[in-house]
Design a protein around this motif. Structure first.
Motif, PDB file in Angstrom:
ATOM      1  N   VAL A  35       0.835  -1.211   0.000  1.00 58.64           N
ATOM      2  CA  VAL A  35       0.000   0.000   0.000  1.00 58.64           C
ATOM      3  C   VAL A  35       0.869   1.261   0.000  1.00 58.64           C
ATOM      4  CG1 VAL A  35      -1.858   1.235   1.195  1.00 58.64           C
ATOM      5  CG2 VAL A  35      -1.745  -1.262   1.322  1.00 58.64           C
ATOM      6  N   ASN A  36       0.563   2.172  -0.932  1.00 54.67           N
ATOM      7  CA  ASN A  36       1.200   3.496  -1.028  1.00 54.67           C
ATOM      8  C   ASN A  36       2.718   3.424  -1.153  1.00 54.67           C
ATOM      9  OD1 ASN A  36      -1.253   4.839  -1.114  1.00 54.67           O
ATOM     10  ND2 ASN A  36      -1.412   4.954   1.101  1.00 54.67           N
ATOM     11  N   ARG A  40      -3.809  -2.664   8.753  1.00 52.33           N
ATOM     12  CA  ARG A  40      -3.747  -1.807   7.565  1.00 52.33           C
ATOM     13  C   ARG A  40      -5.122  -1.693   6.937  1.00 52.33           C
ATOM     14  NH1 ARG A  40       0.894   0.228   5.025  1.00 52.33           N
ATOM     15  NH2 ARG A  40       0.169   2.062   3.891  1.00 52.33           N
ATOM     16  N   LEU A  87      -7.576   0.062   4.198  1.00 45.17           N
ATOM     17  CA  LEU A  87      -7.517   0.759   2.916  1.00 45.17           C
ATOM     18  C   LEU A  87      -8.297   2.074   2.983  1.00 45.17           C
ATOM     19  CD1 LEU A  87      -7.959  -2.190   0.385  1.00 45.17           C
ATOM     20  CD2 LEU A  87      -5.860  -1.230   1.322  1.00 45.17           C
ATOM     21  N   GLN A  88      -7.701   3.103   2.380  1.00 45.93           N
ATOM     22  CA  GLN A  88      -8.305   4.438   2.355  1.00 45.93           C
ATOM     23  C   GLN A  88      -8.590   4.850   0.911  1.00 45.93           C
ATOM     24  OE1 GLN A  88      -8.750   5.943   5.340  1.00 45.93           O
ATOM     25  NE2 GLN A  88      -7.563   4.450   6.519  1.00 45.93           N
ATOM     26  N   ASP A 144      -5.820   5.280  -2.076  1.00 44.54           N
ATOM     27  CA  ASP A 144      -4.596   4.504  -1.854  1.00 44.54           C
ATOM     28  C   ASP A 144      -4.126   3.847  -3.152  1.00 44.54           C
ATOM     29  OD1 ASP A 144      -4.313   5.011   0.838  1.00 44.54           O
ATOM     30  OD2 ASP A 144      -5.090   3.073   1.525  1.00 44.54           O
ATOM     31  N   ILE A 167      -2.528   0.652  -4.450  1.00 51.63           N
ATOM     32  CA  ILE A 167      -2.395  -0.729  -3.951  1.00 51.63           C
ATOM     33  C   ILE A 167      -1.712  -1.586  -5.005  1.00 51.63           C
ATOM     34  CG2 ILE A 167      -3.663  -2.723  -3.023  1.00 51.63           C
ATOM     35  CD1 ILE A 167      -4.216  -0.188  -1.510  1.00 51.63           C
ATOM     36  N   ASN A 190      -5.031  11.232  -4.939  1.00 54.79           N
ATOM     37  CA  ASN A 190      -3.594  11.474  -4.738  1.00 54.79           C
ATOM     38  C   ASN A 190      -2.792  11.486  -6.040  1.00 54.79           C
ATOM     39  OD1 ASN A 190      -3.886  11.513  -1.850  1.00 54.79           O
ATOM     40  ND2 ASN A 190      -4.142   9.296  -1.940  1.00 54.79           N
ATOM     41  N   HIS A 201       6.592   6.465  -4.901  1.00 57.27           N
ATOM     42  CA  HIS A 201       5.649   5.372  -5.140  1.00 57.27           C
ATOM     43  C   HIS A 201       6.111   4.532  -6.324  1.00 57.27           C
ATOM     44  CE1 HIS A 201       3.278   8.348  -2.884  1.00 57.27           C
ATOM     45  NE2 HIS A 201       2.659   7.297  -2.380  1.00 57.27           N
TER      46      HIS A 201
END
Length: 254
Positions: free
Chosen positions: A70-71, A83, A85-86, A89, A91, A117, A228
């Motif tokens: 994640v991220n 963890r 998830l938002q 994110d 993934i 993002n 990332h």
């Protein structure tokens, strides 16, 4: 492995279908508010339905059935109940498995919910580069030339490649020769792709870093300069022409 008969081809098709379908369903299932453990258990049930066994668990004793990063986590992320998830994110899910003595591997990066993002350009670049790389692979093509293509395409889009991660041969185990199918041109690598061989081709496209480093948990990898990364992966059978994408069912390039 090199496929020499119908039995081996069928074996590879079946395990590839299992990992591809599992990845596809996990991507559809992922949503904000869910834990990565929930997502992993969902994938485990699908693999089990095929009679397939988690490759990272079987091979390395990995503490999960699939890798979920994640991220800022680049790869080998451990699924946990902590963890959650938002929205927005980035993934990455990597699903590999064994079925009846055959092994296949696939993965994909995607955004959960809305792209708040601004990760979509990175994800799209990774998809495009994988598709272009695969379309240029056939028996006799230099492995280093495909690496050069991948890095060139990444740079065109303002991205970098991770230099210490790569694709690999697959079939009778999770990692076989040829190993280190890198995302850049290694000028000392004179190897060529071989007709009828099976390989897992994967991208490692990043915003800031060129090296992946392991965290203290002994599994999860992040970038040496942060940022990332997006990864997309297919298991393919090399031919004299266009490769056969054994994991095409996962839909990652759609």
């Amino acid at each position: 492995m090199s496929i020499t008969n119908e039995y081996e081809l069928t074996g590879m098709q079946k395990v590839s279908e299992a990992v591809a379908y599992t990845l596809k369903e996990m991507i559809h299932y992922a949503q904000p508010g869910m834990t990565t453990k929930d997502l992993d258990e969902y994938g485990a049930k699908i693999l089990s339905g095929f009679g397939a066994n988690s490759a990272p668990y079987l091979t390395y004793g990995f503490p999960g059935w699939t890798c979920i990063s994640v991220n800022n986590e680049f790869c080998h992320g451990i699924p946990t109940e902590q963890r959650i998830l938002q929205e927005g994110d980035l993934i990455n899910i990597d699903v590999s498995a064994e079925l009846n003595g055959f092994w296949a591997d696939n993965g994909g990066s995607f955004i959960v919910g809305k792209d708040i993002n601004q990760h979509q350009n990175l994800v799209d670049a990774s998809k495009y580069i994988l598709e272009k790389a695969i379309s240029n692979i056939k028996g006799g093509v230099k492995i280093a030339d495909i690496g050069q293509l991948m890095e060139t395409e990444a740079k065109k889009r303002g991205f970098k490649v991770i230099k210490n991660l790569g694709g690999h041969g697959v079939g009778r185990s999770l990692h076989e020769e040829p190993d280190e199918l890198l995302n850049y041109r290694n000028r000392f690598d004179s190897r060529r792709f071989k007709k009828n061989s099976v390989v897992a081709i994967e991208t490692f496209i990043s915003t800031s870093s060129t090296i992946a480093v392991e965290l203290q948990d002994g599994w999860t990898m992040v970038g040496n300069k942060g940022g990332h990364m997006a990864q997309h992966e297919h298991t393919i059978l090399i031919t004299d022409g266009e490769p056969v994408i054994l994991t095409e069912m996962n839909g990652i390039l759609n």
